[in-house]
Design an enzyme around this catalytic site. Structure first.
Site, PDB file in Angstrom:
ATOM      1  N   CYS A  10      83.676 118.856  49.686  1.00 43.33           N
ATOM      2  CA  CYS A  10      84.110 117.745  50.527  1.00 43.33           C
ATOM      3  C   CYS A  10      84.988 118.270  51.671  1.00 43.33           C
ATOM      4  O   CYS A  10      85.267 119.463  51.745  1.00 43.33           O
ATOM      5  CB  CYS A  10      84.869 116.705  49.719  1.00 43.33           C
ATOM      6  SG  CYS A  10      86.411 117.321  49.045  1.00 43.33           S
ATOM      7  N   CYS A  13      88.028 120.327  50.813  1.00 42.91           N
ATOM      8  CA  CYS A  13      87.716 121.658  50.301  1.00 42.91           C
ATOM      9  C   CYS A  13      87.508 122.621  51.470  1.00 42.91           C
ATOM     10  O   CYS A  13      87.938 123.772  51.423  1.00 42.91           O
ATOM     11  CB  CYS A  13      86.450 121.633  49.454  1.00 42.91           C
ATOM     12  SG  CYS A  13      86.431 120.330  48.217  1.00 42.91           S
TER      13      CYS A  13
END
Lengths: 75, 315
Positions: A10, A13
């Site tokens: 995501c 991250c």
């Protein structure tokens, strides 16, 4: 030193990965940075809240995209 | 004070007329934007400090010894304060099941988390007043608890993807943050969340302001008013595929309500938008087989429709 970024991919991250890369560069240390994206490997560390940062096999924090400065302090 | 500031800017500085479409829309936009952002910043900060005491690991420990009912109630409550983003839903789901938390209890957590949270509370309170905010939070929790209990009763454990039970979750020790660290965490969390949601809020308030200024007051009364029995299910059907967080959808539902949509229909629409979405289905498909995924969406949708009818009947 071996740094692993745990996260399913995501936005936070990715931010954590970029910040870590920068932190390593700025600190002048050499480290291998690996993205760990598959679930079983993430779960092996017992992390439920991604992204998480693992340094030499130890979970340093999870659930936040820490800033470059903060990561530098952990290296 | 914010109201007079907005009046000053729009009617004195820019010189738009009271009661004109553009004037009312812009005034509403400025007033709501300032009010909502002030509320958001202060309350998210306070909630972030509270959240820092409820890591997913601690929540898991609390829930792992709990069974039906107590477990579902606690899970729904903890879902509101445990910090986790939607992309963590999969590791969290696996971590919960692995530590012995029943499937139904896990679902109560997953349902309440995106639907009932501080952003929803602030926005509803700021735009509708505390009564509607409390009703939303209360019924949201009930929807999460009841849906979780039903899913638990259906005994659908075998419809969890097979690899899930083979995963071994390692033990991890994450040290508790000190209070100054918690303050820094809260500051970063607040800034991060504001950065993420501000476009939704501004676009939402903008759309709301537009509807406020331009659509006739009884625009929706015929279609979505109290007298149309199909309005609630229709609102839910429209809301499910839409993906937005509470911050984006609330200014829009406020405008819909001002134009004659019934309160229960509005609440149902908002719950459907925040609790269920396509991206969420795609993420959860990683751990749920199709039958359980459909059952989950079906049960939550029915519970939301029920809430909608209930409030249209009593409010």
């Amino acid at each position: 030193m071996k740094i692993e970024i745990l996260g399913t991919g995501c936005a936070s991250c990715k931010t954590l990965y970029e910040n870590t890369k920068k932190a390593v560069e700025e600190s002048g240390k050499t480290a291998e940075i690996i993205k760990v994206e598959d679930i079983p490997s993430i779960m092996k560390y017992g992390v439920m809240n991604t992204p998480a940062l693992v340094i030499d096999g130890k979970v340093v924090f999870c659930g936040k995209a820490a800033s470059t400065a903060e990561i530098k302090g952990l290296l | 004070m914010i109201k007079s500031f907005a009046d000053y800017i729009v009617f004195s500085k820019i010189g738009l007329l009271h009661g004109s479409h553009a004037g009312e829309a812009l005034n509403f936009f400025i007033y709501d934007t300032i009010k909502i952002f002030l509320l958001l910043t202060s309350i998210i900060f306070v909630v972030a400090i509270i959240r820092s005491y409820f890591s997913p690991e601690r929540t898991r420990r609390i829930l792992s010894s709990k069974r039906e009912y107590v477990g579902n109630i606690l899970a729904a409550l903890l879902g509101t304060v445990t910090p986790f983003c939607s992309c963590s839903a999969v590791p969290l789901f696996i971590g919960f099941l692995e530590s012995g938390i029943p499937l139904g209890v896990t679902f109560s957590f997953l349902i309440s988390s995106p639907m009932v949270n501080e952003v929803a509370l602030i926005m509803l309170w700021g735009l509708f007043g505390w009564k509607i905010a409390t009703i939303y939070i209360g019924t949201g929790l009930v929807v999460a608890i009841v849906s979780g209990i039903i899913i638990g009763r259906l005994k659908m454990e075998k419809h969890v993807q097979d690899y899930v039970c083979e995963i071994k979750v390692g033990a991890t020790e994450i040290k508790e943050q000190s209070f100054p660290e918690k303050l820094i965490y809260a500051r970063d969390y607040t800034l991060g969340l504001l950065k993420k949601i501000w476009p939704y809020v501004v676009v939402g308030i903008g759309l709301g302001a537009f509807i406020h200024g331009y659509a006739p007051a009884d625009f929706l009364l015929k279609y979505a008013g109290r007298d149309n029995p199909l309005a609630v299910p229709l609102a839910v059907v429209i809301g499910v595929p839409l993906y937005s967080n509470a911050a984006g959808v609330i200014p829009i539902v406020q405008a819909l309500m001002a134009k004659g949509m019934a309160t229960g229909t509005v609440l149902a629409f908002m719950m459907a938008v925040t609790a269920l979405s396509f991206p969420e289905a795609v993420i959860l498909k990683n751990v749920l087989k199709t039958r359980l995924l459909i059952t989950f969406f079906g049960i939550v949708a029915i519970a939301i429709i029920f809430v909608g009818y209930l409030f249209n009947a009593i409010l």
